[in-house]
Design a protein around this motif. Structure first.
Motif, PDB file in Angstrom:
ATOM      1  N   GLY A 106       0.820  -1.214   0.000  1.00 57.46           N
ATOM      2  CA  GLY A 106       0.000   0.000   0.000  1.00 57.46           C
ATOM      3  C   GLY A 106       0.851   1.259   0.000  1.00 57.46           C
ATOM      4  N   ASP A 107       0.162   2.401  -0.024  1.00 60.55           N
ATOM      5  CA  ASP A 107       0.899   3.668  -0.007  1.00 60.55           C
ATOM      6  C   ASP A 107       1.558   3.898   1.362  1.00 60.55           C
ATOM      7  N   GLY A 108       0.917   3.442   2.425  1.00 62.22           N
ATOM      8  CA  GLY A 108       1.543   3.585   3.751  1.00 62.22           C
ATOM      9  C   GLY A 108       2.859   2.833   3.798  1.00 62.22           C
ATOM     10  N   GLY A 109       2.852   1.627   3.259  1.00 63.60           N
ATOM     11  CA  GLY A 109       4.038   0.775   3.274  1.00 63.60           C
ATOM     12  C   GLY A 109       5.089   1.193   2.261  1.00 63.60           C
ATOM     13  N   THR A 110       4.711   2.026   1.310  1.00 62.37           N
ATOM     14  CA  THR A 110       5.649   2.453   0.267  1.00 62.37           C
ATOM     15  C   THR A 110       6.170   3.864   0.536  1.00 62.37           C
ATOM     16  N   TYR A 111       5.243   4.809   0.669  1.00 61.51           N
ATOM     17  CA  TYR A 111       5.639   6.219   0.819  1.00 61.51           C
ATOM     18  C   TYR A 111       6.308   6.487   2.173  1.00 61.51           C
ATOM     19  N   ASP A 112       5.804   5.793   3.200  1.00 62.34           N
ATOM     20  CA  ASP A 112       6.199   6.168   4.562  1.00 62.34           C
ATOM     21  C   ASP A 112       7.091   5.089   5.191  1.00 62.34           C
ATOM     22  N   ILE A 113       6.450   4.016   5.656  1.00 58.36           N
ATOM     23  CA  ILE A 113       7.140   3.089   6.558  1.00 58.36           C
ATOM     24  C   ILE A 113       8.183   2.237   5.835  1.00 58.36           C
ATOM     25  N   GLY A 114       7.948   1.919   4.552  1.00 58.24           N
ATOM     26  CA  GLY A 114       8.902   1.058   3.848  1.00 58.24           C
ATOM     27  C   GLY A 114       9.868   1.801   2.959  1.00 58.24           C
ATOM     28  N   PHE A 115       9.861   3.121   3.048  1.00 56.44           N
ATOM     29  CA  PHE A 115      10.619   3.904   2.070  1.00 56.44           C
ATOM     30  C   PHE A 115      12.126   3.622   2.093  1.00 56.44           C
ATOM     31  N   ASN A 125      19.636  -1.606  -7.531  1.00 53.75           N
ATOM     32  CA  ASN A 125      19.030  -2.088  -8.780  1.00 53.75           C
ATOM     33  C   ASN A 125      18.673  -3.576  -8.702  1.00 53.75           C
ATOM     34  N   GLU A 126      17.989  -3.944  -7.629  1.00 46.02           N
ATOM     35  CA  GLU A 126      17.581  -5.345  -7.445  1.00 46.02           C
ATOM     36  C   GLU A 126      16.579  -5.760  -8.526  1.00 46.02           C
ATOM     37  N   ASN A 127      16.616  -7.009  -8.900  1.00 50.59           N
ATOM     38  CA  ASN A 127      15.771  -7.498  -9.998  1.00 50.59           C
ATOM     39  C   ASN A 127      14.361  -7.865  -9.493  1.00 50.59           C
ATOM     40  N   ILE A 128      13.626  -6.862  -9.053  1.00 50.05           N
ATOM     41  CA  ILE A 128      12.290  -7.095  -8.475  1.00 50.05           C
ATOM     42  C   ILE A 128      11.302  -6.066  -9.038  1.00 50.05           C
ATOM     43  N   ILE A 129      10.016  -6.334  -8.851  1.00 48.28           N
ATOM     44  CA  ILE A 129       9.001  -5.304  -9.164  1.00 48.28           C
ATOM     45  C   ILE A 129       8.356  -4.898  -7.844  1.00 48.28           C
ATOM     46  N   HIS A 130       8.361  -3.618  -7.566  1.00 50.64           N
ATOM     47  CA  HIS A 130       7.615  -3.113  -6.404  1.00 50.64           C
ATOM     48  C   HIS A 130       6.349  -2.437  -6.933  1.00 50.64           C
ATOM     49  N   PHE A 131       5.189  -2.993  -6.538  1.00 51.18           N
ATOM     50  CA  PHE A 131       3.918  -2.356  -6.874  1.00 51.18           C
ATOM     51  C   PHE A 131       3.449  -1.592  -5.655  1.00 51.18           C
ATOM     52  N   CYS A 132       3.047  -0.357  -5.848  1.00 52.40           N
ATOM     53  CA  CYS A 132       2.355   0.378  -4.780  1.00 52.40           C
ATOM     54  C   CYS A 132       0.917   0.558  -5.237  1.00 52.40           C
ATOM     55  N   ASN A 140      -6.609   0.013   5.866  1.00 47.53           N
ATOM     56  CA  ASN A 140      -6.884  -1.197   6.638  1.00 47.53           C
ATOM     57  C   ASN A 140      -7.083  -0.910   8.129  1.00 47.53           C
ATOM     58  N   THR A 141      -6.466   0.164   8.608  1.00 51.07           N
ATOM     59  CA  THR A 141      -6.595   0.495  10.036  1.00 51.07           C
ATOM     60  C   THR A 141      -7.607   1.616  10.259  1.00 51.07           C
ATOM     61  N   GLY A 142      -8.438   1.898   9.271  1.00 55.57           N
ATOM     62  CA  GLY A 142      -9.533   2.838   9.491  1.00 55.57           C
ATOM     63  C   GLY A 142      -9.331   4.216   8.909  1.00 55.57           C
ATOM     64  N   VAL A 143      -8.452   4.348   7.925  1.00 52.39           N
ATOM     65  CA  VAL A 143      -8.260   5.575   7.137  1.00 52.39           C
ATOM     66  C   VAL A 143      -7.523   6.686   7.917  1.00 52.39           C
ATOM     67  N   GLN A 144      -6.213   6.504   8.009  1.00 56.26           N
ATOM     68  CA  GLN A 144      -5.354   7.579   8.531  1.00 56.26           C
ATOM     69  C   GLN A 144      -4.575   8.182   7.356  1.00 56.26           C
ATOM     70  N   ARG A 145      -4.073   9.374   7.544  1.00 55.64           N
ATOM     71  CA  ARG A 145      -3.330  10.044   6.461  1.00 55.64           C
ATOM     72  C   ARG A 145      -2.014   9.320   6.177  1.00 55.64           C
ATOM     73  N   SER A 146      -1.574   9.378   4.940  1.00 54.20           N
ATOM     74  CA  SER A 146      -0.230   8.892   4.586  1.00 54.20           C
ATOM     75  C   SER A 146       0.448   9.993   3.778  1.00 54.20           C
ATOM     76  N   GLY A 147       1.684   9.734   3.367  1.00 56.03           N
ATOM     77  CA  GLY A 147       2.386  10.697   2.513  1.00 56.03           C
ATOM     78  C   GLY A 147       1.733  10.826   1.149  1.00 56.03           C
ATOM     79  N   ALA A 148       0.837   9.890   0.808  1.00 54.12           N
ATOM     80  CA  ALA A 148       0.149   9.909  -0.485  1.00 54.12           C
ATOM     81  C   ALA A 148      -1.202  10.620  -0.416  1.00 54.12           C
TER      82      ALA A 148
END
Ligand SMILES: Cc1ncc(C[n+]2csc(CCOP(=O)(O)OP(=O)(O)O)c2C)c(N)n1
Ligand code: SF4
Ligand SMILES: [Mg+2]
Length: 312
Positions: A106-115, A125-132, A140-148
């Motif tokens: 999700g955007d929380g896991g991409t923009y913020d916590i997993g950045f 340059n790892e050979n992976i695809i990251h989908f956000c 999932n936790t009830g709609v809190q703000r994210s960087g997105a």
């Protein structure tokens, strides 16, 4: 030519009976991604709606081996998995093609916590695809703000509307000089499908971000999900583009907006359809705050128009 929805292959990696909300845009997008990736893939997930949707062991709503990892570690875990399978292949312990390793976050896991881990994986340059899949909040936790979360949006942590503009994550990933970056959304399934097929064929780090209008967090009627996705693109609130080796190109209908052939639709109608903006739009400073949101969009269009002229 963009693949039409009728030309999408029949294979399904998202199984019926999973736990997502009916009409969930993230799940819709994952279905299309599955058609492009096929069964030979390994999926990593961080805590999010996509995890809650997949069901409880031993049942599984996704037809891939799935690994649930911590919020912060999509980039590092996916790196470890791709190295493991490539070494197994090298040593003759894996038959057939090396599976595609992808993170579905999700955007929380991409923009913020997993950045941090994601940025590091991109730099290597790892050979992976990251989908956000970006539903513009921690849904999932009830709609809190994210960087997105865009400016003006109501969430439980921005009860009077978020005051800051969203950051542009796809652009940040582009500045890592990785071979492929793309944006997509569910109203344009052929465009998403083609981008995933392309990403699969490229070696190195790929980042694809999919706008996923979530009726629950955005507060609109669920059958309007695809319409909301289309309105986001037509108003310029979401731009469809891809960059191969740093060279940006725009996809329809964004390409018409960027070239000036067509004007972006005013953002008002898009905002008014969503309950998450309703408190804002009824307030005494509604006109001013609407103008701020329009300003964010106009600035981004102007910036991308100029940025596309630079090839690194
Ligand atoms: C380190 C950590 N912090 C918070 C949580 C609680 N949590 C679980 S899912 C979630 C929301 C995830 O948001 P996003 O990544 O945008 O995915 P979405 O829920 O929108 O699908 C949060 C905050 C957690 N599991 N781990
Ligand atoms: S809350 Fe939104 S993103 Fe989450 S499962 Fe429901 S529709 Fe999908
Ligand atoms: Mg989210």
């Amino acid at each position: 030519m963009t693949t039409s929805i009728k030309q999408l292959p029949d294979n399904e990696q998202v199984l019926s009976g999973n736990g997502a909300c009916g009409g969930c845009p993230a799940t819709m997008a994952l279905r299309i991604v599955g058609k492009a990736l096929g069964p030979n893939a390994i999926m990593l997930l961080t805590p999010a709606c996509a995890v809650a949707s997949m069901g409880m062991t031993p049942r599984l709503g996704y037809n891939w081996p799935c690994i649930n990892i911590t919020f912060a570690s999509a980039g590092s875990s996916a790196s470890g998995i791709i190295h493991a399978v490539e070494i197994m292949k090298e040593k003759g312990r894996l038959q057939g093609e090396v599976p595609t390793v992808f993170s579905w976050v999700g955007d929380g896991g991409t923009y913020d916590i997993g950045f941090q881990a994601l940025s590091a994986a991109a730099e290597r340059n790892e050979n992976i695809i990251h989908f956000c899949y970006n539903n513009e909040a921690y849904s999932n936790t009830g709609v809190q703000r994210s960087g997105a979360t865009p400016r003006g949006t109501w969430t439980t942590t921005t009860p009077t509307g978020k005051r800051q503009p969203k950051k542009n994550m796809a652009r940040l990933m582009l500045e890592h000089n990785i071979p492929y970056v793309a944006t997509a959304t569910v109203a344009y399934p052929g465009d998403l499908y083609d981008k995933v097929v392309k990403a699969k064929s490229i070696r190195g780090m790929k980042y694809i971000e999919i706008l996923a209008p979530c009726y629950l967090g955005w507060q609109f009627d669920m059958p309007e999900t695809v319409q909301m996705s289309r309105m986001a693109v037509r108003s310029g609130a979401w731009l469809l583009w891809e960059a191969e080796n740093g060279k940006i190109s725009f996809n329809n209908p964004t390409s018409h907006i960027i070239s000036g052939k067509k004007e972006a639709e005013p953002v008002n109608e898009y905002l008014m359809k969503q309950g998450r903006f309703s408190r804002l739009l009824k307030g005494p400073d509604a006109a001013e705050r609407m103008a701020e949101i329009q300003g964010d969009i106009d600035r981004e269009i102007a910036f991308m128009r100029e940025r596309a002229k630079i090839t690194i």
